[in-house]
Design a protein around this motif. Structure first.
Motif, PDB file in Angstrom:
ATOM      1  N   VAL A 541      37.316  93.098  29.491  1.00 49.70           N
ATOM      2  CA  VAL A 541      36.247  92.269  30.041  1.00 49.70           C
ATOM      3  C   VAL A 541      36.866  91.274  31.023  1.00 49.70           C
ATOM      4  O   VAL A 541      37.735  90.474  30.636  1.00 49.70           O
ATOM      5  CB  VAL A 541      35.479  91.514  28.940  1.00 49.70           C
ATOM      6  N   ILE A 542      36.395  91.309  32.292  1.00 53.55           N
ATOM      7  CA  ILE A 542      36.924  90.426  33.341  1.00 53.55           C
ATOM      8  C   ILE A 542      35.789  89.530  33.810  1.00 53.55           C
ATOM      9  O   ILE A 542      34.829  89.991  34.436  1.00 53.55           O
ATOM     10  CB  ILE A 542      37.477  91.235  34.533  1.00 53.55           C
ATOM     11  N   ASP A 543      35.871  88.233  33.499  1.00 50.24           N
ATOM     12  CA  ASP A 543      34.833  87.283  33.902  1.00 50.24           C
ATOM     13  C   ASP A 543      35.442  85.895  33.934  1.00 50.24           C
ATOM     14  O   ASP A 543      36.171  85.507  33.010  1.00 50.24           O
ATOM     15  CB  ASP A 543      33.648  87.320  32.932  1.00 50.24           C
ATOM     16  N   ASP A 544      35.177  85.129  35.014  1.00 52.61           N
ATOM     17  CA  ASP A 544      35.762  83.795  35.115  1.00 52.61           C
ATOM     18  C   ASP A 544      35.173  82.833  34.091  1.00 52.61           C
ATOM     19  O   ASP A 544      35.711  81.736  33.891  1.00 52.61           O
ATOM     20  CB  ASP A 544      35.609  83.232  36.537  1.00 52.61           C
ATOM     21  N   THR A 566      40.231  86.169  32.631  1.00 52.77           N
ATOM     22  CA  THR A 566      39.338  85.248  33.344  1.00 52.77           C
ATOM     23  C   THR A 566      39.559  85.224  34.856  1.00 52.77           C
ATOM     24  O   THR A 566      38.916  84.454  35.561  1.00 52.77           O
ATOM     25  CB  THR A 566      39.494  83.821  32.800  1.00 52.77           C
ATOM     26  N   ASP A 567      40.461  86.060  35.378  1.00 51.37           N
ATOM     27  CA  ASP A 567      40.610  86.180  36.831  1.00 51.37           C
ATOM     28  C   ASP A 567      41.127  87.571  37.158  1.00 51.37           C
ATOM     29  O   ASP A 567      41.661  88.288  36.302  1.00 51.37           O
ATOM     30  CB  ASP A 567      41.546  85.103  37.397  1.00 51.37           C
ATOM     31  N   MET A 589      33.719  86.419  41.506  1.00 49.28           N
ATOM     32  CA  MET A 589      34.681  85.506  40.865  1.00 49.28           C
ATOM     33  C   MET A 589      35.369  84.704  41.959  1.00 49.28           C
ATOM     34  O   MET A 589      35.500  85.179  43.097  1.00 49.28           O
ATOM     35  CB  MET A 589      35.698  86.296  40.035  1.00 49.28           C
ATOM     36  N   PRO A 590      35.815  83.497  41.665  1.00 49.82           N
ATOM     37  CA  PRO A 590      36.284  82.580  42.713  1.00 49.82           C
ATOM     38  C   PRO A 590      37.550  83.013  43.438  1.00 49.82           C
ATOM     39  O   PRO A 590      37.647  82.862  44.654  1.00 49.82           O
ATOM     40  CB  PRO A 590      36.500  81.255  41.962  1.00 49.82           C
ATOM     41  N   PHE A 614      30.288  97.044  36.735  1.00 50.21           N
ATOM     42  CA  PHE A 614      30.186  95.677  37.241  1.00 50.21           C
ATOM     43  C   PHE A 614      29.106  94.896  36.497  1.00 50.21           C
ATOM     44  O   PHE A 614      28.092  95.455  36.061  1.00 50.21           O
ATOM     45  CB  PHE A 614      29.859  95.677  38.741  1.00 50.21           C
ATOM     46  N   MET A 615      29.346  93.593  36.359  1.00 50.28           N
ATOM     47  CA  MET A 615      28.338  92.650  35.862  1.00 50.28           C
ATOM     48  C   MET A 615      27.972  91.713  37.013  1.00 50.28           C
ATOM     49  O   MET A 615      28.827  91.360  37.820  1.00 50.28           O
ATOM     50  CB  MET A 615      28.884  91.811  34.702  1.00 50.28           C
ATOM     51  N   THR A 616      26.706  91.283  37.069  1.00 48.87           N
ATOM     52  CA  THR A 616      26.303  90.331  38.099  1.00 48.87           C
ATOM     53  C   THR A 616      25.185  89.452  37.582  1.00 48.87           C
ATOM     54  O   THR A 616      24.331  89.895  36.814  1.00 48.87           O
ATOM     55  CB  THR A 616      25.843  91.050  39.385  1.00 48.87           C
TER      56      THR A 616
END
Length: 655
Positions: A541-544, A566-567, A589-590, A614-616
């Motif tokens: 799971v990749i999410d900031d 997280t990045d 993501m930033p 992808f998640m959005t």
């Protein structure tokens, strides 16, 4: 009669005549004054060669039929070089084809530019008398020339008018000529016919004022008065006018003063009337789409900020709902019940927030025209949730959803139709008598196999004289400022583009019913149920937002191994170091975006790139839209059900 008196009588007689009648009278007078047997008046024209055509031919005691002849080889040819041509005698020897005529006298007729446009000639079997005076011939030829010039100008004016009328007819514009001193109003047929009237029904400017919309009359008057006073070089004003069939049409009125009095006030105005109803409807639709697009952008931004925390909130609540009941078995009686109840309420609240955000996003995508299988009942349910409070204050809501096949449509645009119809149904009922009124929404399949949606209300209904116009642009029965008159027209346009149609039924005293018909989809696929996974799988799971990964680990940790990052940089290091069955990656993501993570995986680990989902939160940049349009990668919109991740993992394991 003396020659001078005869000439004056001839001129006086000619002053009352025109056209062929004039040319014949002149020919006869010349024959009498000069004592000649033959007199003819002819027009000179150029075809393949210079030719002449007679306009009148007097011979002896009668007129001969007109004819054409070439100038070359005749005594008339000399008139092209000289101002008079005389053959006192011997004409028959010089020109044997002259038919025994011995003498000839002729003068040319000159046009306004000094060019030769015709001739007046005489012939006779006798020689010219020694005292022959050609002056009457010259004088009367001037009168003949002036008439020929007038006829040519009249013919050209008539041709110009015909060309202008053809051009105006082609443009479908009305042309007017208004004499302000007399009030006389002239125009072409289109001026009146474009709105269904006759010339007699709109004979004066006051008649036009009568059919002008009262809200538009002040600005139209200001523009016209300013131009009449000389304050503007012209005027152009857009206004609504009532057509003869009762509908309101948009008119562009443009005009300019062509005459003014000594004080500078306009005394005559000419101009054009153009029917711009279609253009105004398109502009209004584009403006509405722009407003919806702005709302959509705002909704997408808000959704992104709401959906991410809502995702880990929902996952955390689902995890609690799984782990808390076993713990309750060892707790004192009644100690855990309030907690379980609060948990259930929280889950329902999170579900409602998730559904509300999705509904708003669904109705704020006017630019999206992608089509696919759509269950109309789902779309209607979304619309109902958005207007339920509006309906609840006025009537009972009855949902009678029969089983119907899916239709091929765009859910967002179809939702606009149902939302508009539901709002109209609610607003047709006065508040305060809920139990006496009803809004009924039903779905069924008609005899032709089409999907039918009916939205019926017990409100005020639609009068018979109004019903034929409800789907016309700008037609509204609402007070000024409360409606654009475009809602039902846009509904009609959307349904027509989907191959469907909409109809109104409104029996007196029984409210109104709008019936939407759409063709059923014939090739809807059926989902195939899967089987439980055969082994424990690994999820990255990749999410900031770290809570997203943590909540999914809590929810899925008993069945699958969940690794979080997280990045993008950290995620790529993990992907290269170990194997994963599925990668769940946030699109936005930033530092390193989800798009960049995917592109690097395609280069370094293409097999794993095929397992990316992808998640959005819903805020798509132009780059993201273009990327998703060309990349066959699944996309989950936050907040999603945690069970959906389990389903994806199960499917990946089976594959």
């Amino acid at each position: 009669m003396a020659p001078a008196e005869g000439l004056l009588c001839a001129l006086e007689d000619a002053s009352f005549r025109t056209g062929t009648d004039l040319f014949r009278a002149l020919a006869r007078h010349i024959a009498t004054l000069l004592g000649r047997q033959n007199v003819f008046i002819a027009r000179i024209f150029e075809a393949e060669e210079l030719r002449a055509r007679t306009l009148a031919f007097w011979s002896g005691d009668r007129f001969l039929d007109d004819f054409e002849y070439p100038l070359r080889g005749t005594p008339c040819e000399e008139l092209l070089r000289h101002s008079i041509c005389l053959y006192p005698d011997g004409l028959d020897k010089e020109f044997p084809e002259s038919g025994g005529m011995r003498s000839y006298a002729a003068v040319p007729m000159f046009g306004p530019k000094g060019d030769r446009i015709g001739l007046v000639a005489t012939t006779d079997p006798a020689p010219l008398p020694p005292d022959f005076d050609p002056q009457p011939l010259r004088i009367l030829s001037v009168r003949a020339a002036s008439e020929l010039i007038r006829l040519d100008a009249e013919r050209e004016l008539r041709a110009s008018r015909e060309r202008l009328e053809l051009a105006l007819e082609a443009t479908r514009d009305g042309v007017f000529d208004w004499d302000l001193r007399t009030g006389r109003l002239e125009g072409n047929a289109q001026l009146w016919e474009m709105f269904g009237y006759t010339r007699e029904e709109l004979a004066t400017p006051e008649d036009w004022v009568r059919i002008t919309h009262p809200d538009d009359l002040p600005k139209a008057s200001r523009a016209l008065v300013a131009h009449i006073k000389g304050e503007t070089p012209g005027y152009a004003v857009e206004m609504r006018v009532r057509a003869r069939d009762g509908s309101w049409r948009w008119l562009l009125d443009r005009g300019r003063a062509v005459e003014r009095d000594e004080h500078g006030r306009a005394t005559r105005i000419t101009g054009l009337h153009s029917d711009i109803t279609a253009r105004k409807a398109l502009e209004a639709q584009m403006a509405a789409s722009a407003r919806l697009a702005a709302i959509g952008t705002l909704a997408a931004g808000l959704a992104h900020e709401i959906n991410t925390p809502l995702t880990y909130l929902s996952a955390g609540l689902e995890s609690l709902s799984r782990h808390l009941p076993p713990l309750a078995a060892n707790a004192p009686p009644g100690a855990v019940a309030p907690v379980l109840e609060a948990l259930q309420i929280s889950r329902e609240g999170a579900k409602r927030v998730r559904q509300t955000v999705r509904d708003i996003k669904a109705f704020a995508r006017p630019h999206d025209d992608d089509r696919g299988p759509v269950d109309v009942r789902t779309v209607i349910a979304q619309a109902i949730r958005l207007v339920r409070q509006e309906i609840a204050a006025r009537a009972r809501l009855v949902e009678a959803f029969g089983d119907v096949p899916k239709v091929t449509a765009n859910a967002s645009r179809l939702g606009q139709v149902f939302l508009n119809l539901l709002l109209n149904a609610a607003q047709a009922i006065e508040p305060g008598a809920v139990e006496k009124n009803e809004v009924r929404v039903s779905t069924f399949v008609d005899a032709a196999g089409d999907v039918v949606i009916e939205i019926r209300d017990t409100g005020r209904g639609v009068p018979p004289e109004v019903a034929p116009h409800v789907f016309e642009p700008f037609f509204t029965t609402k007070p000024h400022g409360e409606g654009t008159g475009l809602g039902l027209w846009i509904c009609h346009q959307i349904l027509q583009s989907l191959g469907g149609h909409i109809a109104l039924s409104s029996p007196p005293g029984r409210g109104a019913c709008f019936r939407v018909t759409l063709p059923a989809q014939t090739d809807a696929g059926a989902a195939v149920a899967g089987t439980p996974p055969a082994r424990r799988s690994r999820l990255l799971v990749i999410d900031d937002h770290a809570h997203v990964g943590t909540s999914l680990r809590l929810f899925l940790g008993d069945e699958h191994e969940v690794v979080t990052a997280t990045d993008g940089g950290e995620a790529l290091r993990l992907a290269e170091a170990s194997q994963f069955d599925l990668v769940l990656c946030d699109l936005r993501m930033p530092d390193t975006s989800g798009i960049e993570v995917y592109r690097r995986l395609v280069e370094r680990a293409p097999a794993l790139a095929d397992r990316v989902v992808f998640m959005t939160g819903g805020a798509f940049s132009d780059e993201a839209k273009a990327f998703l349009a060309t990349t066959p990668t699944p996309v989950l919109e936050k907040p999603f059900r945690p069970e959906r991740i389990r389903e994806l993992l199960d499917a990946q394991v089976r594959a």
